[in-house]
Design a protein around this motif. Structure first.
Motif, PDB file in Angstrom:
ATOM      1  N   UNK A 168       0.829  -1.194   0.000  1.00  0.00           N
ATOM      2  CA  UNK A 168       0.000   0.000   0.000  1.00  0.00           C
ATOM      3  C   UNK A 168       0.870   1.254   0.000  1.00  0.00           C
ATOM      4  N   UNK A 169       0.522   2.277  -0.800  1.00  0.00           N
ATOM      5  CA  UNK A 169       1.325   3.498  -0.842  1.00  0.00           C
ATOM      6  C   UNK A 169       1.266   4.250   0.476  1.00  0.00           C
ATOM      7  N   UNK A 170       2.252   5.131   0.653  1.00  0.00           N
ATOM      8  CA  UNK A 170       2.323   5.879   1.905  1.00  0.00           C
ATOM      9  C   UNK A 170       1.205   6.909   2.011  1.00  0.00           C
ATOM     10  N   UNK A 171       0.692   7.383   0.858  1.00  0.00           N
ATOM     11  CA  UNK A 171      -0.359   8.399   0.877  1.00  0.00           C
ATOM     12  C   UNK A 171      -1.643   7.826   1.453  1.00  0.00           C
ATOM     13  N   UNK A 172      -2.236   8.541   2.363  1.00  0.00           N
ATOM     14  CA  UNK A 172      -3.497   8.129   2.963  1.00  0.00           C
ATOM     15  C   UNK A 172      -4.526   9.236   2.751  1.00  0.00           C
ATOM     16  N   UNK A 173      -5.760   8.840   2.529  1.00  0.00           N
ATOM     17  CA  UNK A 173      -6.844   9.800   2.374  1.00  0.00           C
ATOM     18  C   UNK A 173      -7.772   9.685   3.564  1.00  0.00           C
ATOM     19  N   UNK A 174      -8.342  10.785   3.956  1.00  0.00           N
ATOM     20  CA  UNK A 174      -9.281  10.773   5.079  1.00  0.00           C
ATOM     21  C   UNK A 174     -10.527  10.000   4.681  1.00  0.00           C
ATOM     22  N   UNK A 175     -10.959   9.082   5.537  1.00  0.00           N
ATOM     23  CA  UNK A 175     -12.187   8.330   5.265  1.00  0.00           C
ATOM     24  C   UNK A 175     -13.361   9.304   5.276  1.00  0.00           C
ATOM     25  N   UNK A 176     -14.111   9.314   4.196  1.00  0.00           N
ATOM     26  CA  UNK A 176     -15.224  10.244   4.075  1.00  0.00           C
ATOM     27  C   UNK A 176     -14.832  11.593   3.531  1.00  0.00           C
ATOM     28  N   UNK A 177     -13.520  11.827   3.364  1.00  0.00           N
ATOM     29  CA  UNK A 177     -13.043  13.116   2.875  1.00  0.00           C
ATOM     30  C   UNK A 177     -13.036  14.167   3.973  1.00  0.00           C
ATOM     31  N   UNK A 178     -13.042  15.405   3.570  1.00  0.00           N
ATOM     32  CA  UNK A 178     -12.985  16.508   4.540  1.00  0.00           C
ATOM     33  C   UNK A 178     -14.374  16.997   4.914  1.00  0.00           C
TER      34      UNK A 178
END
Length: 294
Positions: A168-178
């Motif tokens: 898995x890449x190091x970049x993480x996205x917030x669950x549900x977005x902002x």
């Protein structure tokens, strides 16, 4: 001798009448006039030697709808052919789950010709059915034939991607977005069932009508479990989720009929996977996101 011959002739007439009577009664039971052509014989005129994947005849005496499940292949197009006789109109409708796929087709007409329609299977075949609705007493026959053409808008199969990450890449996205709205809360609630799950993709938001789709392609690592999450506003009552592997095979889908859904899959190989979220009932804003376990 003449009298005997007369008796013989009368006997033959009586015998022929007895043979014709059941057909007349069947036609009358279906609301049709005696001596009418059968719906199957009308359809047979356009069959042209093809073998149907579905063939069904029925005599309806009351208003009813019959659901038929043809054997279909994804990416192929089909002809729907039908005819009806009787006092009431009969309509055939292709549906994907509960959503209509095109307008209904009227089977009865004064010219006694078969009605013909066409549809292409761009979703999972088991979602398709043919509903035949009789508005009263009627006698009908429908058949479905495979066509040589393919669905022009069938989803392109995913292809193996040698550059897909092995982890898995190091970049993480917030669950549900902002966002802090209903859709974001639904996505976070579903992701919360997976301990430590993080956003693998950013949230995709679209306003979708019935049968509209939001979809994407994503490079996934091997030996990892992901969840495709999707949520609609309350006016969206049924979402269908699908995840396809790099060879184009469907490997995960939702299992219920709700406006918030998830589909889970654990990868064996790294590659480019395709995901798809379709609105089958309702319309409104939809949010979708892939999450992955650490």
């Amino acid at each position: 001798m003449v009298a005997c011959e007369g008796v013989t002739v009368i006997g033959r007439i009586a015998f022929a009448t007895a043979l014709a009577l059941p057909a007349q009664l069947r036609a009358q039971d279906a609301g049709a006039d005696a001596g009418v052509r059968s719906p199957e014989s009308i359809v047979a005129e356009v069959r042209a030697g093809r073998t149907p994947v579905l063939a069904q005849t029925r005599r309806s005496r009351v208003e009813e709808t019959v659901a038929l499940r043809p054997r279909l292949d994804r990416g192929r197009c089909y002809a729907l052919v039908g005819a009806a006789q009787g006092a009431s109109q009969v309509r055939a409708q292709v549906r994907i789950r509960e959503a209509p796929d095109g307008p209904p087709m009227a089977l009865a007409n004064s010219a006694e010709t078969a009605a013909q329609g066409r549809f292409c299977v761009t979703e999972a075949p088991e979602l398709y059915r043919v509903d035949v609705e009789s508005l009263g007493a009627a006698w009908w026959h429908v058949e479905v034939f495979a066509l040589d053409t393919r669905a022009a808008d069938a989803p392109r199969p995913a292809v193996y991607d040698e550059a897909a990450p092995s982890s898995a890449p190091a970049t993480r996205f917030a669950v549900g977005g902002v966002a802090q709205d209903y859709l974001a809360a639904q996505l976070r609630g579903m992701a919360g069932r997976r301990a430590g799950a993080v956003g693998f993709t950013d949230v995709q938001r679209r306003r979708l009508d019935t049968n509209a789709v939001v979809e994407g392609r994503v490079a996934l690592p091997a030996e990892r479990c992901v969840d495709l999450l999707a949520a609609g506003v309350p006016s969206v009552s049924d979402l269908v989720l699908e995840l396809e592997d790099p060879s184009g095979q469907r490997v995960a889908s939702d299992g219920t009929h709700r406006g918030s859904e998830s589909a889970r899959f654990c990868t064996r190989v790294a590659g480019t996977y395709a995901w798809r979220v379709r609105v089958f009932l309702g319309a409104g804003d939809v949010a979708a996101q892939l999450v992955i376990e650490p």
